[in-house]
Design an enzyme around this catalytic site. Structure first.
Site, PDB file in Angstrom:
ATOM      1  N   TRP A 102       0.830  -1.216   0.000  1.00 33.51           N
ATOM      2  CA  TRP A 102       0.000   0.000   0.000  1.00 33.51           C
ATOM      3  C   TRP A 102       0.855   1.253   0.000  1.00 33.51           C
ATOM      4  O   TRP A 102       0.533   2.233  -0.669  1.00 33.51           O
ATOM      5  CB  TRP A 102      -1.020  -0.013   1.137  1.00 33.51           C
ATOM      6  CG  TRP A 102      -2.071  -1.046   0.888  1.00 33.51           C
ATOM      7  CD1 TRP A 102      -2.328  -2.156   1.622  1.00 33.51           C
ATOM      8  CD2 TRP A 102      -3.009  -1.085  -0.213  1.00 33.51           C
ATOM      9  NE1 TRP A 102      -3.353  -2.885   1.053  1.00 33.51           N
ATOM     10  CE2 TRP A 102      -3.791  -2.252  -0.061  1.00 33.51           C
ATOM     11  CE3 TRP A 102      -3.257  -0.252  -1.309  1.00 33.51           C
ATOM     12  CZ2 TRP A 102      -4.805  -2.607  -0.971  1.00 33.51           C
ATOM     13  CZ3 TRP A 102      -4.263  -0.600  -2.216  1.00 33.51           C
ATOM     14  CH2 TRP A 102      -5.019  -1.766  -2.038  1.00 33.51           C
ATOM     15  N   ASP A 172      -2.231   6.630   6.196  1.00 37.24           N
ATOM     16  CA  ASP A 172      -3.258   5.790   5.574  1.00 37.24           C
ATOM     17  C   ASP A 172      -3.654   4.733   6.606  1.00 37.24           C
ATOM     18  O   ASP A 172      -3.022   3.698   6.712  1.00 37.24           O
ATOM     19  CB  ASP A 172      -2.696   5.125   4.309  1.00 37.24           C
ATOM     20  CG  ASP A 172      -3.667   4.109   3.714  1.00 37.24           C
ATOM     21  OD1 ASP A 172      -4.774   3.932   4.264  1.00 37.24           O
ATOM     22  OD2 ASP A 172      -3.302   3.473   2.697  1.00 37.24           O
ATOM     23  N   LYS A 196     -12.695  -1.862   5.812  1.00 36.62           N
ATOM     24  CA  LYS A 196     -11.927  -2.757   6.677  1.00 36.62           C
ATOM     25  C   LYS A 196     -12.487  -2.729   8.096  1.00 36.62           C
ATOM     26  O   LYS A 196     -12.946  -3.738   8.605  1.00 36.62           O
ATOM     27  CB  LYS A 196     -10.447  -2.357   6.695  1.00 36.62           C
ATOM     28  CG  LYS A 196      -9.577  -2.861   5.551  1.00 36.62           C
ATOM     29  CD  LYS A 196      -9.952  -2.378   4.190  1.00 36.62           C
ATOM     30  CE  LYS A 196      -9.140  -2.922   3.050  1.00 36.62           C
ATOM     31  NZ  LYS A 196      -8.086  -2.063   2.558  1.00 36.62           N
TER      32      LYS A 196
HETATM   33  C1  LIG Z   1      -7.551  -1.546   1.329  1.00 31.55           C
HETATM   34  C2  LIG Z   1      -6.486  -0.526   1.457  1.00 31.55           C
HETATM   35  C3  LIG Z   1      -6.333   0.508   0.528  1.00 31.55           C
HETATM   36  C4  LIG Z   1      -7.206   0.626  -0.706  1.00 31.55           C
HETATM   37  O1  LIG Z   1      -8.464   1.027  -0.352  1.00 31.55           O
HETATM   38  P1  LIG Z   1      -9.604   1.328  -1.439  1.00 31.55           P
HETATM   39  O2  LIG Z   1     -10.702   1.807  -0.553  1.00 31.55           O
HETATM   40  O3  LIG Z   1      -9.887   0.038  -2.132  1.00 31.55           O
HETATM   41  O4  LIG Z   1      -9.108   2.358  -2.353  1.00 31.55           O
HETATM   42  C5  LIG Z   1      -5.344   1.436   0.735  1.00 31.55           C
HETATM   43  N1  LIG Z   1      -4.535   1.368   1.801  1.00 31.55           N
HETATM   44  C6  LIG Z   1      -4.644   0.381   2.718  1.00 31.55           C
HETATM   45  C7  LIG Z   1      -3.724   0.354   3.898  1.00 31.55           C
HETATM   46  C8  LIG Z   1      -5.625  -0.591   2.573  1.00 31.55           C
HETATM   47  O5  LIG Z   1      -5.751  -1.564   3.487  1.00 31.55           O
END
Ligand SMILES: *Cc1c(COP(=O)(O)O)cnc(C)c1O
Length: 360
Positions: A102, A172, A196
């Protein structure tokens, strides 16, 4: 059919209580005669839902008053672009640390807008650790420092908030938000896709310190400007109303459970059990450096990868689903977010012991 234990990395399990409440309110939300999905986002019913959700999130995360909370669309992936578009503020460089898949995606998107200084990377270690802070090399002209507190794919988590080099810290938090208390005042901006640990896909939460909200790079679409959304209470256009409502139910559920301190205790217990079960066997292995193992996403490999397929098939029959590891890591991955009941982790550990007995 009864519910399975769903270890999916995302979209992920939601609390059963929340789903039941949503079901009971599906066709008639509290006497309104309509579903939340059918309401005007500007009507007083939805506005009350939206305000309550924000107030509850502020309460459980203890978000200071000088931060705005935005309810956006576009996923965490859109934030990979919005962060540089809005936060460079005339500067030409940003600092990023590369700790996994990521981080890598965030870096490659940011490179479209600025020079990216990678302060450190664990790619040579196959993303199984976090380079020690003493080795990080910041750029003195960077506009901000971006990191990924929990790498969902590699199962690598920062257990402390890193020190940024006197620049705003951007995180993030997609797969770790709400898993434990965090000092929001240390951050310039936090973002998280909801699917998540918050609610349904389609909602992205951004928590931004007010002084970070300025004019984005020229040419930035209004929809990709934090200022647009902050000035309009996240209702510049139609927000993801139903996902916002479900997120609100999840926030209420967390409050009822005792807040983030309580969540952290439960999450630690769940993760400790699972890692102990893995470490105590020579049949399973977690490749991640012990000091940065994730409390939310637990990858593990079998000593004999030829058994992977059997493990997935039999675990599924036992009601334990979505354990297949990410294609870049292989093996298995158990995502054990807030809504994964402790019984689910216990059932997984028992299954792993049985499977080892049969196949070890
Ligand atoms: C799942 C995830 C993403 C991507 O998220 P989307 O909502 O599909 O764009 C980005 N960063 C992390 C840490 C993730 O777990």
């Amino acid at each position: 059919m009864s519910r399975v234990f769903n270890f999916s990395a995302g979209p992920a399990v939601l609390p059963e209580e929340v789903l039941k409440q949503a079901a009971s309110e599906m066709t008639d939300w509290r006497g309104s005669g309509m579903s939340v999905m059918e309401m005007s986002h500007r009507g007083k019913e939805f506005v009350s839902i939206a305000e309550k959700a924000e107030a509850d999130l502020r309460e459980i995360m203890n978000i200071p008053n000088n931060y705005k909370v935005l309810f956006l669309q576009g996923g965490a992936t859109s934030q990979f672009a919005m962060v540089p578009m809005n936060l460079l503020m005339g500067k030409k460089t940003a600092d990023y640390i590369n700790t996994g898949q990521w981080s890598k995606k965030a870096i490659s998107e940011a490179k479209r807008y600025c020079n990216v200084n990678v302060v450190a990377t664990s790619e040579a270690n196959n993303f199984t650790t976090i380079p020690p802070q003493s080795e990080w090399k910041f750029d003195p002209n960077a506009a901000y420092f971006h990191y990924t507190p929990n790498e969902t794919i590699g199962g690598v988590e920062f257990h402390n908030i890193p020190e940024a080099d006197n620049v705003p810290l951007i995180a993030d938090m997609s797969s770790t938000i709400l898993s434990r208390p965090v000092d929001v005042s240390k951050f310039g901006l936090i973002y998280a896709g909801a699917q998540k640990n918050i609610g349904p896909a389609g909602l992205t939460i951004v928590i931004i310190r007010e002084d970070m909200i300025g004019e984005p790079t020229s040419g930035t679409p209004l929809m990709l400007s934090y200022k647009t959304h902050a000035d309009n209470g996240s209702m510049y256009n139609t927000p993801p109303t139903y996902a916002w409502y479900i997120a609100g139910l999840v926030f209420e559920w967390i409050k009822k459970k005792g807040g983030l301190k309580a969540m952290a205790g439960i999450n630690k217990r769940k993760a400790d059990k699972l890692y102990t079960a893995i470490d105590n066997s020579d049949f399973y292995k977690n490749p991640v450096d012990k000091k940065c193992r994730s409390c939310m996403n637990v990858p593990f490999i079998l000593k004999n990868p030829e058994l992977d397929k059997t493990f997935i098939e039999e675990s599924k029959k036992a009601g334990l689903v979505a354990l297949k590891g990410h294609r870049s890591v292989g093996g298995m991955r158990a995502s054990i977010y807030n809504a994964m009941p402790e019984e689910g982790v216990d059932a997984l550990i028992s299954f792993m012991e049985e499977f080892k007995k049969k196949n070890g």
